[in-house]
Design an enzyme around this catalytic site. Sequence first.
Site, PDB file in Angstrom:
ATOM      1  N   GLU A 119      22.292 -39.657  23.648  1.00 42.75           N
ATOM      2  CA  GLU A 119      22.910 -38.403  23.734  1.00 42.75           C
ATOM      3  C   GLU A 119      21.633 -37.375  24.081  1.00 42.75           C
ATOM      4  O   GLU A 119      20.782 -37.421  23.193  1.00 42.75           O
ATOM      5  CB  GLU A 119      23.602 -37.788  22.280  1.00 42.75           C
ATOM      6  CG  GLU A 119      24.217 -36.348  22.552  1.00 42.75           C
ATOM      7  CD  GLU A 119      24.738 -35.991  21.305  1.00 42.75           C
ATOM      8  OE1 GLU A 119      24.862 -36.659  20.198  1.00 42.75           O
ATOM      9  OE2 GLU A 119      25.368 -34.871  21.404  1.00 42.75           O
ATOM     10  N   MET A 261      21.948 -39.891  14.773  1.00 43.71           N
ATOM     11  CA  MET A 261      22.884 -39.978  15.878  1.00 43.71           C
ATOM     12  C   MET A 261      23.911 -40.770  15.662  1.00 43.71           C
ATOM     13  O   MET A 261      23.733 -42.011  14.928  1.00 43.71           O
ATOM     14  CB  MET A 261      22.018 -40.453  17.181  1.00 43.71           C
ATOM     15  CG  MET A 261      22.900 -40.819  18.338  1.00 43.71           C
ATOM     16  SD  MET A 261      23.350 -39.111  18.910  1.00 43.71           S
ATOM     17  CE  MET A 261      25.006 -39.498  19.661  1.00 43.71           C
ATOM     18  N   GLU A 262      25.323 -40.167  15.892  1.00 41.06           N
ATOM     19  CA  GLU A 262      26.429 -40.784  15.614  1.00 41.06           C
ATOM     20  C   GLU A 262      27.032 -42.009  16.038  1.00 41.06           C
ATOM     21  O   GLU A 262      28.333 -42.043  16.387  1.00 41.06           O
ATOM     22  CB  GLU A 262      27.457 -39.693  15.357  1.00 41.06           C
ATOM     23  CG  GLU A 262      27.927 -38.845  16.571  1.00 41.06           C
ATOM     24  CD  GLU A 262      27.056 -37.800  17.291  1.00 41.06           C
ATOM     25  OE1 GLU A 262      26.033 -37.597  16.814  1.00 41.06           O
ATOM     26  OE2 GLU A 262      27.438 -37.097  18.023  1.00 41.06           O
ATOM     27  N   ASN A 263      26.200 -42.779  17.126  1.00 41.85           N
ATOM     28  CA  ASN A 263      26.859 -43.630  17.937  1.00 41.85           C
ATOM     29  C   ASN A 263      27.827 -44.527  17.235  1.00 41.85           C
ATOM     30  O   ASN A 263      27.846 -44.932  16.067  1.00 41.85           O
ATOM     31  CB  ASN A 263      25.729 -44.853  18.228  1.00 41.85           C
ATOM     32  CG  ASN A 263      24.488 -44.287  18.522  1.00 41.85           C
ATOM     33  OD1 ASN A 263      24.274 -43.240  19.227  1.00 41.85           O
ATOM     34  ND2 ASN A 263      23.316 -44.291  17.579  1.00 41.85           N
ATOM     35  N   HIS A 295      27.285 -36.002   7.676  1.00 48.20           N
ATOM     36  CA  HIS A 295      27.244 -35.353   8.911  1.00 48.20           C
ATOM     37  C   HIS A 295      27.600 -36.465  10.137  1.00 48.20           C
ATOM     38  O   HIS A 295      28.524 -36.563  10.867  1.00 48.20           O
ATOM     39  CB  HIS A 295      26.239 -34.703   9.390  1.00 48.20           C
ATOM     40  CG  HIS A 295      26.178 -34.006  10.848  1.00 48.20           C
ATOM     41  ND1 HIS A 295      26.372 -32.755  10.715  1.00 48.20           N
ATOM     42  CD2 HIS A 295      25.826 -34.449  11.912  1.00 48.20           C
ATOM     43  CE1 HIS A 295      26.462 -32.389  12.131  1.00 48.20           C
ATOM     44  NE2 HIS A 295      26.131 -33.440  12.849  1.00 48.20           N
ATOM     45  N   GLU A 296      26.528 -37.474  10.254  1.00 45.29           N
ATOM     46  CA  GLU A 296      26.923 -38.516  11.164  1.00 45.29           C
ATOM     47  C   GLU A 296      28.181 -39.358  10.894  1.00 45.29           C
ATOM     48  O   GLU A 296      28.736 -39.773  11.918  1.00 45.29           O
ATOM     49  CB  GLU A 296      25.766 -39.442  11.307  1.00 45.29           C
ATOM     50  CG  GLU A 296      24.429 -38.877  11.456  1.00 45.29           C
ATOM     51  CD  GLU A 296      24.302 -37.866  12.614  1.00 45.29           C
ATOM     52  OE1 GLU A 296      24.863 -37.882  13.520  1.00 45.29           O
ATOM     53  OE2 GLU A 296      23.474 -36.851  12.387  1.00 45.29           O
ATOM     54  N   HIS A 299      31.173 -37.397  12.305  1.00 39.44           N
ATOM     55  CA  HIS A 299      31.445 -37.427  13.746  1.00 39.44           C
ATOM     56  C   HIS A 299      32.303 -38.667  14.037  1.00 39.44           C
ATOM     57  O   HIS A 299      32.762 -38.519  15.261  1.00 39.44           O
ATOM     58  CB  HIS A 299      29.903 -37.684  14.342  1.00 39.44           C
ATOM     59  CG  HIS A 299      29.323 -36.414  14.776  1.00 39.44           C
ATOM     60  ND1 HIS A 299      30.009 -35.371  15.200  1.00 39.44           N
ATOM     61  CD2 HIS A 299      27.780 -36.255  14.591  1.00 39.44           C
ATOM     62  CE1 HIS A 299      28.916 -34.373  15.226  1.00 39.44           C
ATOM     63  NE2 HIS A 299      27.673 -34.930  14.892  1.00 39.44           N
ATOM     64  N   GLU A 318      29.607 -30.333  17.013  1.00 37.72           N
ATOM     65  CA  GLU A 318      28.436 -30.144  16.095  1.00 37.72           C
ATOM     66  C   GLU A 318      28.844 -28.796  15.065  1.00 37.72           C
ATOM     67  O   GLU A 318      28.632 -29.046  14.062  1.00 37.72           O
ATOM     68  CB  GLU A 318      27.025 -29.670  16.890  1.00 37.72           C
ATOM     69  CG  GLU A 318      26.647 -30.930  17.857  1.00 37.72           C
ATOM     70  CD  GLU A 318      26.424 -32.152  17.094  1.00 37.72           C
ATOM     71  OE1 GLU A 318      26.410 -32.041  15.565  1.00 37.72           O
ATOM     72  OE2 GLU A 318      26.260 -33.089  17.599  1.00 37.72           O
TER      73      GLU A 318
END
Length: 867
Positions: A119, A261-263, A295-296, A299, A318
Amino acid sequence: QAVHLADYRVPAFLIDHVDLRIELFEDCALVHSRLNIRRNPADESQARDLVLNGEELGLESLMLDGRPVENHRVDEGFLTVPSVPEHFHLDVTTRIHPRDNTRLEGLYQSSGMFCTQCEAEGFRRITYFPDRPDVMACYRTRIEADREAYPVLLANGNPVDWGELEDGRHQVTWEDPYPKPSYLFAMVAGDLVEKRDEFVTGSGRTIDLRMYVEARNEAKCEHALASLKKAMAWDEEVYGREYDLDIFMVVAVDDFNMGAMENKGLNIFNSSCVLASPETATDAAYDRIESIVAHEYFHNWSGNRVTCRDWFQLSLKEGFTVFRDNQFSADMGSPTVQRIDHVNMLRTAQFAEDAGPMAHPVRPDSYIEIANFYTLTVYEKGAEVVRMIHTLLGPDMFREGSDLYFARHDGQAVTTDDFVRAMEDASSRDLTQFRRWYEQAGTPELRVTDAFDAESGTYTLTIRQSCPATPGQSHKEPFHIPVRMGLIASDGEALPLDAEQNTETVLELTDTEHSFQFSGLAERPVPSLLRGFSAPVKLDYSWTRDQLMFLMSRDPDGFNRWDAGQKLAVDVILSIQQGRDTEVDPRLVEAYRTLLTTPGLDRAMVARMLALPSTAWLIELTDEADVAAIDGARHQVEQTVARALRDELLQVRADHHPGGDYAFEPGQVAARSLSNSALALLTRIGDDQGRDQALAQFDQATNMTDRLAALKALVDSPFSQEREDALARFHADWQHDPQVVEQWFAAQSGSPWIGNVNRVTELLAHPAFDWKNPNKVRMVIGVFAGRNLTHFHSPDGSGHRFLGEQIRRLDAFNPQISAQLAQPLTRWRQYAPHLRDSMAGVLRELRDLPDLSRDLYEVVTKSLGES
Ligand code: ARG
Ligand code: ZN
């Protein structure tokens, strides 16, 4: 060079399936990709050429339906295949160099492992692809690498195949059944230890939770896994969202441009945002980790299952996800304290962004480099906008809106407008005007006046709203603003506001000016306005100092009690700075004394209330800010208060310090926070008892919260010998742990006492400093420029010049970091002429450099008002 929202077109081609085979070698990687491509029926452009994004890729081979392609073109950033059929498959092999990838976008190496960050536009640095979020595909990923060096091979989804290969190599194949945009692709290869746990979902499925870290970090996984399980349970309970894959993985990486990062199924974290042990991480770090892990994880629904149509919609995922993680943190600890910390950050940093040359709407309408738009406005103001919808609809309707949003858009790439429409459809509320919050930049200002008619017992509040011009938006239409409020009688009673005897209400402002009447009052009330910070606005009402003192102890809203204290302290500090007062108003001291001596108050709350408004917030409230003068006034107030309250502070130390085993638990955290605030005030006035306590605590502390607090108390004190001894010992004790060394750096670079340009220059030459590690760069240079305003804004301009030099150096290899670091300079117009000139001078020098990155170019030219 800029991309505009108005130019959005649907993709000409869609990709149903991506098959990747990634061969990892020491000096390069070969990426073999097979794409199943078809023309997009919704595309009206009739484009015949397939255009794929790609950056710094070596194209090794290109085949269409099994035949080599010969008429393709490779230009800067693109691969074009002319006149392709309706349906076809494309086989592409690219060669990339992860070891030399210093931008940390795409596939790169970090302390011996391979990892990715895609991202927003990193996937195009791995292979040729339509690298935009509205192209969603199912991925199968096979990773091949040396078995001994890279025993762990991870990608999105579930593992479906694995085995040995020739030459000591092995492979693992992963399959992700959920269609996703390319920015959610991830892979990891390394020699990592695995920590396992599990979570049973509401519907009874057992999810495998796995955390992968380097062996030296094995003891730092517990908190993240515990936080993850709490987040999974919370999202089921509060939003009805259950996890969808069989396995959820978390990986810690040392070199990372952002927090995490929310991969899909494979979240990758900056080590500093996921690893913790009581001995090495502070309460603040525990808190941050809990909210970032959540948070992640959140997502997975707000971002992955429902994603963004294009990057202008970034706040769709976000803003909503920050709102969700804020709600989660509020439920895990004290909601009031959580709100105070959050608003404090929003008001200082996001308001400054909104008032500066980079101001942009929550949904921007153009950008040059999207990486520059991962901003406080998109994240934090975006979350406030969602919070306002929650306030306007109420929790039940909001939940219905959220359910409708997920049901309606599951598997789609959508817009912020789709989100608002789901909220409208579920609630039958009209949010047409409310949408301006997404479209208009700038912080609205509310001017409140009131009148009381004693004869009729009627109290009238008049609220006028306005919003300053921002770049490209000179005129603003009125916003739809929820103002939560109450009225308080002189005896402290909360007054009923309506027939149902409610003592709190939400006023809805829609016009430029609105009057609200309250009748049946026996006397003029004290208004308590914008409770819980119900809208991200500046509020102006002329409370007297006595009224503020009254609200500090009597407002039923905890946030407003804190805010009243802040307003009082701001008024005291700024009147000293502006020469309206010479002495510190004794009422401020008495208000603090009451706080320190009233039994039964929440200690975390008392610690927040005792903290004077930050220099950054005072700057934000001042035109042509003279930092040295503001600092001087703030210092005078702090010294006066701390001296006058010495006995009470010592009493706090005696009463409140928790002993025993460390736990990250609200009671302990609150007690440490109050006790350590008291310690800091005592050492800052040079108190000998304070010094002895700091030394003892530094020696004896068994957790990092107390140890670091003692170190900082000594660093920010006149005790110069003790300070240097403590710094040396701290380093000697912790030099093996990079995360603790980062704290050691920040304790110096952020210190208004010692963190001058000379000290910070020395830190850059320290053996533990590493230019290629973003955390080190942030902790030394970022903390200096962002938090140490005293020295950064040194009147001789040396702080500004120092930052300029480091930005220039960093821009050559990591533009995301150089552009991030340039942020403090962008606020130049807010400062007094001598500072303004020197900041603008540094910006102009940067602008004139040859080979400026696109990231930095955008920040610098927009700051100077040139693009
Ligand atoms: N989506 C990530 C998060 O908010 C942040 C990714 C930031 N990437 C970037 N290129 N700025 O959790
Ligand atoms: Zn996010």
